[in-house]
Design a protein around this motif. Structure first.
Motif, PDB file in Angstrom:
ATOM      1  N   UNK A   1       0.882  -0.864  -0.109  1.00  0.00           N
ATOM      2  CA  UNK A   1      -0.145  -0.244   0.180  1.00  0.00           C
ATOM      3  C   UNK A   1       0.877   1.196  -0.169  1.00  0.00           C
ATOM      4  N   UNK A   2       0.611   1.969  -0.938  1.00  0.00           N
ATOM      5  CA  UNK A   2       1.303   3.270  -0.550  1.00  0.00           C
ATOM      6  C   UNK A   2       1.393   4.039   0.470  1.00  0.00           C
ATOM      7  N   UNK A   3       3.012   4.567   0.734  1.00  0.00           N
ATOM      8  CA  UNK A   3       2.814   5.156   2.460  1.00  0.00           C
ATOM      9  C   UNK A   3       1.931   6.573   2.642  1.00  0.00           C
ATOM     10  N   UNK A   4       2.131   7.274   1.367  1.00  0.00           N
ATOM     11  CA  UNK A   4       0.742   8.455   1.650  1.00  0.00           C
ATOM     12  C   UNK A   4      -0.299   8.191   1.675  1.00  0.00           C
ATOM     13  N   UNK A   5      -1.170   6.779   1.622  1.00  0.00           N
ATOM     14  CA  UNK A   5      -2.303   6.444   1.333  1.00  0.00           C
ATOM     15  C   UNK A   5      -2.646   5.588   3.509  1.00  0.00           C
ATOM     16  N   UNK A   6      -1.277   5.508   4.129  1.00  0.00           N
ATOM     17  CA  UNK A   6      -1.421   5.845   4.921  1.00  0.00           C
ATOM     18  C   UNK A   6      -1.911   6.201   6.742  1.00  0.00           C
ATOM     19  N   UNK A   7      -2.438   5.707   7.370  1.00  0.00           N
ATOM     20  CA  UNK A   7      -3.120   6.710   7.891  1.00  0.00           C
ATOM     21  C   UNK A   7      -3.512   6.535   9.268  1.00  0.00           C
ATOM     22  N   UNK A   8      -3.496   7.141  10.740  1.00  0.00           N
ATOM     23  CA  UNK A   8      -3.102   6.414  12.187  1.00  0.00           C
ATOM     24  C   UNK A   8      -2.404   5.503  12.663  1.00  0.00           C
ATOM     25  N   UNK A   9      -2.631   4.352  12.787  1.00  0.00           N
ATOM     26  CA  UNK A   9      -1.487   3.698  13.259  1.00  0.00           C
ATOM     27  C   UNK A   9      -0.448   3.027  12.486  1.00  0.00           C
ATOM     28  N   UNK A  10      -0.793   2.524  11.613  1.00  0.00           N
ATOM     29  CA  UNK A  10      -0.068   2.487   9.927  1.00  0.00           C
ATOM     30  C   UNK A  10       0.579   3.112   9.747  1.00  0.00           C
ATOM     31  N   UNK A  11       0.098   4.317   9.542  1.00  0.00           N
ATOM     32  CA  UNK A  11       1.662   5.915  10.003  1.00  0.00           C
ATOM     33  C   UNK A  11       2.703   5.484  10.722  1.00  0.00           C
ATOM     34  N   UNK A  12       1.690   5.581  11.857  1.00  0.00           N
ATOM     35  CA  UNK A  12       3.128   5.962  12.801  1.00  0.00           C
ATOM     36  C   UNK A  12       4.008   4.655  13.003  1.00  0.00           C
ATOM     37  N   UNK A  13       3.077   3.705  13.107  1.00  0.00           N
ATOM     38  CA  UNK A  13       4.053   2.081  12.958  1.00  0.00           C
ATOM     39  C   UNK A  13       5.814   2.503  11.905  1.00  0.00           C
ATOM     40  N   UNK A  14       4.802   2.733  10.414  1.00  0.00           N
ATOM     41  CA  UNK A  14       6.215   2.984   9.911  1.00  0.00           C
ATOM     42  C   UNK A  14       6.569   1.795   8.985  1.00  0.00           C
ATOM     43  N   UNK A  15       6.088   0.896   9.261  1.00  0.00           N
ATOM     44  CA  UNK A  15       6.593  -0.260   8.506  1.00  0.00           C
ATOM     45  C   UNK A  15       5.281  -0.268   6.625  1.00  0.00           C
ATOM     46  N   UNK A  16       6.474  -0.983   6.177  1.00  0.00           N
ATOM     47  CA  UNK A  16       5.862  -1.405   5.021  1.00  0.00           C
ATOM     48  C   UNK A  16       4.580  -2.596   4.646  1.00  0.00           C
ATOM     49  N   UNK A  17       3.803  -2.245   4.625  1.00  0.00           N
ATOM     50  CA  UNK A  17       2.110  -2.954   4.074  1.00  0.00           C
ATOM     51  C   UNK A  17       1.757  -3.565   2.822  1.00  0.00           C
ATOM     52  N   UNK A  18       2.655  -4.572   3.185  1.00  0.00           N
ATOM     53  CA  UNK A  18       2.401  -5.540   1.716  1.00  0.00           C
ATOM     54  C   UNK A  18       1.524  -5.731   1.624  1.00  0.00           C
ATOM     55  N   UNK A  19       1.464  -6.166  -0.133  1.00  0.00           N
ATOM     56  CA  UNK A  19      -0.828  -6.368  -1.251  1.00  0.00           C
ATOM     57  C   UNK A  19      -0.272  -6.820  -2.064  1.00  0.00           C
ATOM     58  N   UNK A  20      -1.210  -8.084  -2.237  1.00  0.00           N
ATOM     59  CA  UNK A  20      -1.090  -9.078  -3.286  1.00  0.00           C
ATOM     60  C   UNK A  20      -2.475  -8.844  -4.536  1.00  0.00           C
ATOM     61  N   UNK A  21      -2.040  -9.049  -4.748  1.00  0.00           N
ATOM     62  CA  UNK A  21      -3.288  -8.716  -5.972  1.00  0.00           C
ATOM     63  C   UNK A  21      -3.488 -10.128  -7.032  1.00  0.00           C
ATOM     64  N   UNK A  22      -5.151 -11.472  -6.812  1.00  0.00           N
ATOM     65  CA  UNK A  22      -4.763 -12.658  -8.070  1.00  0.00           C
ATOM     66  C   UNK A  22      -4.375 -13.864  -7.132  1.00  0.00           C
ATOM     67  N   UNK A  23      -3.723 -13.597  -6.459  1.00  0.00           N
ATOM     68  CA  UNK A  23      -2.777 -14.952  -6.356  1.00  0.00           C
ATOM     69  C   UNK A  23      -3.732 -16.087  -6.355  1.00  0.00           C
ATOM     70  N   UNK A  24      -3.866 -16.919  -6.263  1.00  0.00           N
ATOM     71  CA  UNK A  24      -4.244 -18.531  -5.159  1.00  0.00           C
ATOM     72  C   UNK A  24      -4.158 -18.248  -4.680  1.00  0.00           C
TER      73      UNK A  24
END
Length: 211
Positions: free
Chosen positions: A117-140
Motif C-alpha cells: 500500500x503506498x505510504x502516502x495512503x496510510x493513516x493512524x497506527x499504520x502511519x505511526x508504525x512506519x512499516x511496509x504494508x504488503x499487498x497482493x492481488x489475484x493470487x491463488x
C-alpha cells in the motif's frame, strides 16, 4: 484491530478512486455483496468486501525490540508487531457485463502497480508504525478456502472478482520499561585510606575515599 481495519479500508478506497480509476466518481462500497444489496444498488459501484482475517505467520517475529533514548541507551522493550492478512473480494457492479469487465481490468492494472500500500495512503497506527504494508492481488487462494464457498455463504451467484490481500502490521501495545543500570561497590580498607571499587555494566573503576 478495528482501527487497523478501518485504516486499511480507507487506504484501499483512496487507491481505487485516485489510482486505479483515476478520480472516477464511481461509488466504493464495503457491504457484503448479497442479493439484497445488489437489488438495492442504483449506481455503478466497486465493492470491496472484507471476507477473511487471519495472522500472516510468515511475518511473525520472536523476542523483544529495543527502544532507545536520546543518549542511545535502552529505555524500553516491546513485542514486535503482528501482521494480519486482510482478504478482500473486489467486484464491479454495473448494468452490463462488458462494463464490469472493463472496470475489473482497470482495477487489476491499478493494484498490480504496487507490492505494498503506498505510504502516502496510510493513516493512524499504520502511519505511526512506519512499516511496509504488503499487498497482493489475484493470487491463488489457500487450499482451505475457495471463492465459490464465499459466494455461497453470501447467498449470491458467482461473479468475476479480484482477491486483494493486505498484510497489515498491528502493535500489541505490550511495552516493558527497561530497568536502570545497576552500580555496585566494594569497599576495601588500606591503612589510613579507603578504596572503593565501583562496578557498572561498562566495567570497573576505582576511587579513593577519605576516611
Amino acid at each position: 484491530m478495528d482501527g487497523v481495519i478501518h485504516e486499511v479500508d480507507e487506504a484501499l478506497r483512496r487507491l481505487v478512486r485516485d489510482e486505479a480509476l483515476r478520480g472516477s466518481d464511481l461509488e466504493v462500497a464495503f457491504d457484503a455483496p448479497t442479493k439484497d444489496w445488489a437489488a438495492r444498488r442504483n449506481a455503478p459501484t466497486v465493492n470491496i468486501y472484507l471476507y477473511d482475517i487471519r495472522e500472516d505467520m510468515k511475518r511473525r517475529q520472536r523476542g523483544l525490540l529495543n527502544e532507545y533514548d536520546a543518549r542511545g541507551q535502552v529505555a524500553a522493550r516491546h513485542l514486535p508487531p503482528r501482521h494480519m492478512k486482510l482478504s478482500y473480494l473486489v467486484t464491479a457492479w454495473t448494468q452490463r457485463p462488458e462494463d464490469e469487465h472493463r472496470l475489473l481490468s482497470d482495477l487489476l492494472i491499478g493494484f498490480l502497480g504496487y507490492d505494498a500500500v503506498p505510504p502516502g495512503l496510510l493513516t493512524g497506527s499504520l502511519d505511526e508504525l512506519a512499516l511496509p504494508v504488503p499487498m497482493t492481488v489475484a493470487l491463488p487462494p489457500p487450499e482451505d478456502r475457495a471463492f465459490a464457498d464465499v459466494w455461497s455463504a453470501l447467498g449470491g451467484e458467482l461473479k468475476p472478482s479480484l482477491d486483494v490481500v493486505v498484510s497489515a502490521p498491528v502493535s500489541s501495545g505490550r511495552r516493558y520499561t527497561a530497568a536502570p543500570r545497576a552500580s555496585q561497590g566494594v569497599e576495601l580498607r588500606n591503612g589510613e585510606d579507603r578504596v572503593r571499587h565501583d562496578v557498572s555494566p561498562e566495567g570497573a573503576s576505582m576511587r579513593k575515599v577519605a576516611r
